[in-house]
Design a protein around this motif. Sequence first.
Motif: not given
Length: 416
Positions: A151-156, A161-163, A194-196
Motif C-alpha cells: 500500500y502507499f506510504v505517507p511520504q508518497e 507522487q505518481n505511484v 505500479v507499487i501494488g
Amino acid sequence: MIYLRLIVESFRFAWQALKSNLLRTILSLLGVTIGIFAIISVFTLVDSLERNVREAMSFVGERVIYVQTQPWTFGPGGRPWWDYLRRPQPTAREFRQMERNITMAEGIAIFSERGGNTFKYRNSSYSNAILSGATYDFNKIRDIPIENGRYFVPQEVDGSQNVIIIGSDIAEAFFPNQDPLGKQIKVKGHQFMVIGVMEKQGESMFGMSNVDKQGIIPFGAYSKIYTMGPKGMYATIALKGREDDKGLQELEYETQGLLRNIRGLRPRDKDNFALNRSEMVAEQVTSLFSVIGVAGWVIGGFAILVGGFGIANIMFVSVKERTNIIGIQKSLGAKNFFILFQFLFESVFLSLLGGGFGILLVFLLTLIPQDMMEIMLSFSNIVLGLSVSAVIGMLSGIIPAVLAANLDPVMAIRSK
C-alpha cells in the motif's frame, strides 16, 4: 410407549390412505406443495438477493460516515433536489482542517473516483478503468486487499507522487507473464509506477463496484489530472468510527460541529452538507425486502389455503372410511385422545409431505446456475416451510379428528 405406538399407527394409516387413493391424495396435497413452494422460493430469492446486495455494498465500509452534498435517502421533510445542487462540495482544505481537529475517528480520508479512463502500457491499452485518488487513511475506510506489492506510504501521499495500485484485471491485461511491480503505466498523459496489485474480487451485483478494474493513486496526484467542479471531480470526506462509539453518535456530532465551524455557518443556518452512513443503505434494503416478503406470504397464502381444504377433505373421507375401525378401537379401550391424536398426526404427516415436496422444488431451483447471483436455500427457510406445513396440517385435521374421537363406539361398529 403409548405415544410411540400412536405415532407409528398414525403414520401407517396415513401411508395406507396415500397408497389406496394415490391420485386423490396427490391432487389434495398439490395446494400445500404450491403454497410452500411459493412462500419459500420468494423468501429464498429475497434472502439471496439481500445477501448479494449487502455484499455488493460492502465497499461502502462499516462504521463509516461520509461527508457529501446530499443524503442517500430521501424521505418526508427532505429538501428539493435543486437545493442539494447549490451546496458546496467537500474540499481538500476542509479535509485538512478536520484531520487536525477530529478526535472521535480512527481514520479520516478524502477521495474521489471517475470511470471511463484509459490506462496505457507501451502499445497496450485498457479502457473503461476506474481511477481513484485517495489520502493515506483510505485503507481504513475501505478494505484494500493487496495480493502483490504494498500500500502507499505517507511520504508518497503527502508528496503527491505518481505511484499506483491496480486491480487484477488491469494487471492481467498488461502483465500476463511478468511481475507488474515497478512498471510504468500512463494515465491521462501522466506516468505512474505500479507499487501494488489488489486481489481479484469479481464484479459485484449491479456493477456497483469493481476493484478489479480500478487504479488508486494519491489524492494530490489525482488533483493534477482532475480539477474540482462539475466538469472535474467531486470529492468525499470519509471518517472511520471507533469501536466504542455506539451508533457513531459522538463522531457524527463532532463532525457536524467541526464542519459547520469550518464553513462559517451561523446557529440558525441549516447544514449545507449531508452525513451519510452505510447503515442507511442497509435500512433501505431491509425495508424493501420486507415488502417483497409480505407479497410472498400473500401469494403463497392462497395456495396453502386451498391445500388446507384439500387435506381436510382427505381427513373427512378417511374418518368416513375408517368409522368401523374406530368403533373397534374404542371397544378395545382406546381413549378419545388416542383417536384424536391419531388423525391429527395423520393430517400433519400428509401436510408435511406436501410441504416437503415444495421445499424440494425450491432446492432444485437453487441448483440452476446463476451468473447474476448465488441462490441458497437456508436452514431457517427449510424450518419455516416445515413449520407452516405442520400448522396447516393441524388446522386442517382438527375438526375431522374431533368428530372421529367423539364417535359412539356401538354406532361406529355398526356402520358399513
